[in-house]
Design an enzyme around this catalytic site. Sequence first.
Site, short mmCIF file in Angstrom:
data_model
loop_
_atom_site.label_atom_id
_atom_site.label_comp_id
_atom_site.label_asym_id
_atom_site.label_seq_id
_atom_site.Cartn_x
_atom_site.Cartn_y
_atom_site.Cartn_z
N GLU A 255 8.67 7.12 -15.74
CA GLU A 255 9.54 7.39 -16.65
C GLU A 255 9.02 7.99 -17.96
O GLU A 255 8.33 7.33 -18.59
CB GLU A 255 10.54 6.21 -17.05
CG GLU A 255 11.96 6.42 -17.60
CD GLU A 255 12.24 6.46 -18.91
OE1 GLU A 255 11.65 7.17 -19.54
OE2 GLU A 255 12.69 5.47 -19.34
N GLU A 464 15.37 3.46 -12.72
CA GLU A 464 15.24 1.99 -12.95
C GLU A 464 16.89 1.55 -13.35
O GLU A 464 17.62 2.32 -13.89
CB GLU A 464 14.61 1.71 -14.24
CG GLU A 464 12.97 2.07 -13.84
CD GLU A 464 11.97 2.08 -15.18
OE1 GLU A 464 10.94 1.61 -14.74
OE2 GLU A 464 12.58 1.91 -16.36
#
Length: 483
Positions: A255, A464
């Site tokens: 990320e 996520e």
Amino acid sequence: MIESPLLEKLNGYIGGRWTDNAQGNTFDVYNPATGDVIAKVASMSESEVEDAVAAGKSALRLTSPYSIETRRKWLEDIRDALKANKEEVGRILCMEHGKPLHEAQGEVDYAAGFFDYCSKHIQALDAHTIPEKPKDCTWTVHYRPVGVTGLITPWNFPIGMIAKKLSAALAAGCPSVIKPASETPLTMIALFSLMDQHTDMPDGMVNLVMGKASVIGKVLCESPDVPMLSFTGSTEVGRKLIVDTAEQVKKLALELGGNAPFIVFDDADLDAAADNLIANKFRGGGQTCVCANRIFVHEKVADAFGEKLAERVNKMTVGDGINGDVDLGPLINKAGFDKVKRHLEDALEQGASLVAGKQPGDLGDGLFFPPTVITDVTRDMCCYREETFGPLVPMALFRTEEEVIEAGNDTEFGLASYVFTGDADRAQRVAAGLRFGHCGWNTGTGPTPEAPFGGMKASGTGREGGLEGLFEFVEAQTVPRGF
Ligand code: ADP
């Protein structure tokens, strides 16, 4: 120095116990609101990181896996411990990060939400047999734990970021070696204190290593016993991890950075758009990867929208987040402050104008940057091309839908985006055209535990949250049975 029952040890945690920091190496943790050193934390050696990996390996169970019920209990216990200690964990978080206390405590709730979501949906990881019987076989799909995982987190959400990763890793039955950012290790130590006291996980299931990123990163990238890394941080470090793990073809969940467009059409509810922008942009001092970074406003409503922003920004209070009702805390460090200042200076020099805030020469010392709005921003300016990571709102004007979709996508990043319009068809077209993993329509909200979140393009790989996030730490293994 900070005092807390959750910070009795300032060392690592390996194989179910706190390390003793025999070598005595430490690093300083600062309160960015005061500049004071609030703790000295153990800086761990390469051999300790190797010990952590070995402890993780000993906790991995493949042939007699931890049951779904056992894993659900770990998740529920962590959720409950976080909720019961929200105030204290939030206080620690506020002191090392600087974000306002109510935001810091809200982040603890947000973190608990990931453990809660995974505990409620863990059944999805149970094996299933597919209804067809191709090739005269019965086909069963198992979700196996990937193995020992390295979880590397940044400082901007000291508890939120680890919760996203750890909840899914534990749901899968993966032991982990966790490395927090050196700016904010105390919140992670607090989490380990809670897990140590309130959960019954096997020794080695969770391990904490802190200190030099180069030392820890090297072991995690090179060890064949760590088949997966989950990392949140800069695209620069993400790229390095890709290169450093290429040889072993490790599984990576990344990320990375963002450069979020926030688009306001002339048919938008301007008050709602302004309220949402303020809530989005100034969260965490503007230091989140989902903060709006380029504000595209239709030229017909640009002046009116600028006035609404200025009205709101001028009412905001800036100060030490621990003091109750503050809207905006300090930036994390001098480098962060200087970057925002450089972006402001550069934009003003290249023809942007100040709508609210201070001239760069009036910013003073300290890490408190006032909320600032500028307009007439163009694509050559640093604040348009780079992620500012601070409380600067740069407005750029546009005329057509096609033009603004192209401008929104004019970045290597693809994490969060936002569109404000009263036209549902237009919202659908713009969301589909924007190459971003998250596109808020008439909302500036960021991620939630119940939905997948992650980036396209250079903003990363993997998701996520949501069921997609729950499946990040498993390998699907197919077992066709012949007879
Ligand atoms: P930020 O700009 O948010 O600090 P970084 O990418 O620099 O983002 O850091 C995010 C996390 O990655 C931190 O925990 C940092 O210590 C860690 N990190 C930095 N460099 C490396 C590396 N080479 N290997 C592993 N982790 C690293």
